[in-house]
Design an enzyme around this catalytic site. Structure first.
Site, mmCIF file in Angstrom:
data_model
loop_
_atom_site.group_PDB
_atom_site.id
_atom_site.type_symbol
_atom_site.label_atom_id
_atom_site.label_comp_id
_atom_site.label_asym_id
_atom_site.label_seq_id
_atom_site.Cartn_x
_atom_site.Cartn_y
_atom_site.Cartn_z
ATOM 1 N N ASP A 292 72.300 42.187 20.783
ATOM 2 C CA ASP A 292 71.538 42.421 22.002
ATOM 3 C C ASP A 292 70.128 41.880 21.753
ATOM 4 O O ASP A 292 69.784 41.425 20.656
ATOM 5 C CB ASP A 292 71.546 43.905 22.388
ATOM 6 C CG ASP A 292 71.299 44.088 23.896
ATOM 7 O OD1 ASP A 292 70.768 43.154 24.533
ATOM 8 O OD2 ASP A 292 71.620 45.159 24.431
HETATM 9 C C1 NOJ Z 1 69.544 43.775 26.997
HETATM 10 C C2 NOJ Z 1 70.721 44.546 27.515
HETATM 11 O O1 NOJ Z 1 70.929 45.712 26.752
HETATM 12 C C3 NOJ Z 1 72.009 43.750 27.536
HETATM 13 O O2 NOJ Z 1 72.993 44.496 28.185
HETATM 14 C C4 NOJ Z 1 71.795 42.428 28.201
HETATM 15 O O3 NOJ Z 1 73.003 41.717 28.270
HETATM 16 C C5 NOJ Z 1 70.743 41.658 27.427
HETATM 17 N N1 NOJ Z 1 69.496 42.404 27.443
HETATM 18 C C6 NOJ Z 1 70.525 40.257 27.977
HETATM 19 O O4 NOJ Z 1 69.895 40.301 29.184
#
Ligand code: NOJ
Length: 755
Positions: A292
């Site tokens: 993430d």
């Molecule tokens: C953070 C989020 O937790 C995740 O779900 C997302 O896909 C990513 N950012 C990318 O935007």
């Protein structure tokens, strides 16, 4: 001799050094399968820096879904320093970036474009939690496939979805993005969504790779607070939280995203047990793992790595193939390899996995195959997609209360539509709607206006209040409209920014003065229907008691207003049922249906048991609950097993199938759908077991007066769990088989599994 001693000592030192890392390098696996030779031939040309580039994912400056934005991503593409980009979409933009990769980087390796296409790309569907309330797997697969079609037409190859985190705490803002609290249903939905996004191939460039997230346990942060620690037993993890991720992997998900949280003290992004043992070795995941947003870097804050360089080593050695936005691999991985802290094989394996997906997507054949402007124009907001959005929204709306059958609205002369969300269509797209366009949404007011002339009623409208804040100046206009009407529809709830990532709420009531507005409307004596728009279960005890009807509309997407009107006017008979428990008050949270019995089960008539002194334990609305405009009668549950019953118990052996059947009749005057639910309780186990667990359901449609026999088939495989020895099996003993319309109103029969 001297130099041999020196080399030997160095090797010993190196071994000691490497084994002092928390995670020794995993054994590289043999990469075979499709495209192995093509991948090898590309890899043979690559420098180490270019390999690390493939393991790097950056956001463009088109949007921020995290705390950092980097400058100069185009230069990164040119230099082969990144292999994928996110927050970049549209054919024009992705083509431009792909051209840089193909024409200006040394090897011309195509980029992958990813994006958070969570519940639609341009045509926005209801939020995933809402969709899950339809319990309709085919419909959810369909909306995911439409989302994929639109996204792929806009140049995208990859969605960061489905989010399959099981959630029991409505304070957590991301409950809107998942499928609720149940493992069984959540697993089915996870698989359906993966199939919808990915399909079976990319031949027509109209599918996108799925990314299962957030691996793992992200839905259980302490106190429902975003990014907080997760700590649970391995048994709880394997029984409750893990299955949906595995169902998604089994359905073919090509990528997995690690979560921000730590699990039992080890951040997921550096968790070799999770990624290498559980995901890859036990469950044969062969795609690539992406972090993430900056979650490698965050291992320093977690207190798991002294610096980003070490964090990168932990991640790489745990099996993380791609670094999202953190630039840790880019900055430090080469040095980690040179110093032996990460083996070159680890890098090669990661790059192989990533390049394989690029071949699977067909990008080496034609890097622009997802870039067709004409197709993009024809695909986004296609009429059929909008129709599917309206239908999905109708299927997702839950009727929570309908006193004296006040709904549907028939023969009403004057209707007052009140509330901050009545005319504000922009909110309907909800959180995590990416490229969605709020101004394309049909508001409830617009949908009512379209009907008012045709259906011959007068529509009065007043906002009454804002979503937040304490300004009550709008009340008098709202109350005067209410007084002139036959019925009041109050559209209230949360703003879309109040759920989603980084949007935990400590108070899950109605924000601002909206509750006071509803109270004032009820005080006029007019019948009041409350339509809720929100991203999580709310605690609304006063409204539950005093409103005449309550419609949980969630964030219902581009066609939300039409769908809500379809429900309110009775063109569509509500059929959805909750997939997350609604508490009476915040203090009951976490509250979920599959709790344990405890040694002192709930008894409101005595003191010394598991209860609150100021409230019942039961929720406001249980899991599986939802009303219809018709009524259904359940005949007695009939259970049969192949073995003769003994002392009132029906016996069955491991090889047997139990049959549980119940006749359901539509006893009302309208055609309607009912979700018939099957629960099982394992009464005594080598470890304590939940009081009930969903094991099956069937959604049936019945005409007035029509009956149908619903038959469930249960095998001992469905009764498995992690025993005291952590063996996944069913234990012999007594089970309750329960069937009913929700998790509380259940009939039961007792069966016994014999060895
Ligand atoms: C953070 C989020 O937790 C995740 O779900 C997302 O896909 C990513 N950012 C990318 O935007």
């Amino acid at each position: 001799m001297k130099s041999y001693t020196y080399i030997f000592a160095s090797i010993i030192l190196l071994i000691a050094f490497v084994s002092s890392c928390k995670n020794p390098n995993p054994q590289p696996e043999l990469v075979t399968g499709p495209y192995a030779h093509q991948v090898d031939s590309v890899m043979a040309l690559m420098t180490l820096e270019e390999k690390i580039g493939q393991m790097t994912l950056f956001t463009t400056d088109w949007g921020s879904t995290g705390p950092t934005i980097r400058e100069g991503f185009e230069e990164d593409i040119r230099k082969g320093r990144c292999g994928a980009l996110f927050n970049s979409h549209t054919v024009a933009f992705t083509r431009h970036l792909q051209e840089i990769a193909i024409k200006e980087s040394r090897l011309g390796i195509p980029l992958i474009f990813g994006y958070d296409v969570i519940h639609g790309y341009k045509t926005i569907f209801p939020i995933p939690l809402a969709e899950s309330c339809s319990w309709d797997l085919a419909a959810m697969e369909n909306t995911a496939s439409i989302a994929a079609r639109e996204a792929a037409a806009a140049g995208l190859h990859w969605t960061f979805a489905p989010m399959v985190d099981i959630t029991r705490d409505p304070r957590w803002g991301r409950v809107m993005e998942g499928a609720g609290e149940d493992t069984y249903l959540g697993s089915l939905i996870a698989a359906a969504r993966v199939k919808g996004f990915q399909g079976s191939n990319f031949d027509n460039a109209d599918k996108v790779m799925a990314c299962v997230k957030h691996f793992a346990g992200y839905g259980a942060p302490v106190a429902g607070r975003e990014y907080n620690t997760v700590d649970m037993s391995e048994r709880m993890f394997r029984d409750i939280y893990l299955p949906p991720y595995l169902a998604a992997v089994k359905a073919g998900a090509m990528t997995v995203m690690t979560s921000f949280n730590d699990l039992d003290g080890v951040p997921s992004t550096g968790n070799r047990w999770l990624l290498d043992e559980v995901l890859r070795k036990e469950n044969h995941f062969t795609g690539f793992v992406v972090t993430d947003y900056t979650s490698i870097n965050e291992m320093v804050n977690h207190g798991y790595a002294v610096d980003e360089a070490q964090a990168g080593e932990e991640a790489a050695n745990a099996g993380v193939d791609m670094d999202m936005q953190g630039a840790v691999y880019q900055q430090f991985l080469k040095n980690s390899i040179d110093s032996g802290r990460v083996a070159l094989e680890v890098i090669d394996l990661a790059v192989r996995r990533i390049l394989t997906t690029k071949f699977q997507l067909g990008l080496f054949k034609d890097p622009y195959r997802f870039c067709n402007e004409q197709r993009e124009k024809e695909t986004v907001f296609a009429a059929a997609h909008l129709e599917a959005a309206r239908d999905m929204a109708r299927k997702s709306i839950v009727l929570l209360k309908n006193e004296k059958n006040i709904l549907p609205l028939t023969s009403k002369k004057t209707i007052a539509l009140i509330g901050p969300l009545a005319a504000d269509g922009t909110q309907l797209i909800g959180a995590w709607s990416g490229a969605g366009e709020g101004d394309k949404c049909v508001s409830v007011f617009t949908a009512f206006k379209e009907r008012s002339a045709k259906d011959g009623f007068t529509l009065l409208h007043a906002k009454g209040a804002e979503i937040s804040g304490d300004d009550k100046k709008g009340f008098s206009e709202a109350l005067s409209a209410a007084r002139k009407s036959d019925i009041v529809i109050a559209v209230v709830g949360e703003s879309k920014e109040m759920s989603g990532e980084a949007s935990a709420r400590a108070d899950i009531g109605l924000p601002g003065v909206q509750q006071a507005l509803v109270e004032a409307l009820v005080a006029t004596g007019k019948p009041v229907v409350v339509v809720l728009m929100n991203g999580r279960p709310l605690a609304l005890p006063w409204i539950a008691e005093h409103a005449n009807a309550i419609v949980e509309a969630w964030w219902s997407g581009t066609e939300g207003g039409h769908a809500i009107a379809d429900i309110l006017f009775g063109d569509y008979n509500p059929s959805a049922k909750l997939t997350m428990t609604f508490p009476r008050v915040m203090g009951q949270v976490p509250i979920f249906y599959n709790q344990k019995n405890t040694g002192r089960p709930y008894d409101p008539t005595t003191k010394w048991n598991t209860r609150y002194i100021d409230l019942p334990n039961s929720p406001q609305y249980p899991f599986g609950y939802g009303l219809s405009y018709t009524t259904f009668a359940y005949d007695s549950l009939v259970v049969t097993t192949p073995q003769p019953p003994s002392k009132g118990e029906y016996l069955f052996a491991r090889k047997d199938t139990i049959q549980a059947s119940v006749k359901i009749t539509n006893t009302g005057t309208r055609s309607g759908e009912e979700i018939v639910q099957l629960y099982v309780r394992d009464v005594v186990g080598s470890v304590t077991r939940p009081v009930k667990e969903l094991k099956g359901y069937e959604k049936i449609k019945l005409e007035p007066g029509e009956s149908k026999n619903v038959v469930f088939h249960i095998t001992s495989d469905q009764l498995r769990f992690y025993t005291v020895d952590m063996i996944y099996k069913a234990e012999p003993g007594t089970f309750w088989i329960m069937v009913g319309p929700d998790a509380e109103r259940l009939q039961k029969k007792v069966v016994r599994l014999v060895e």
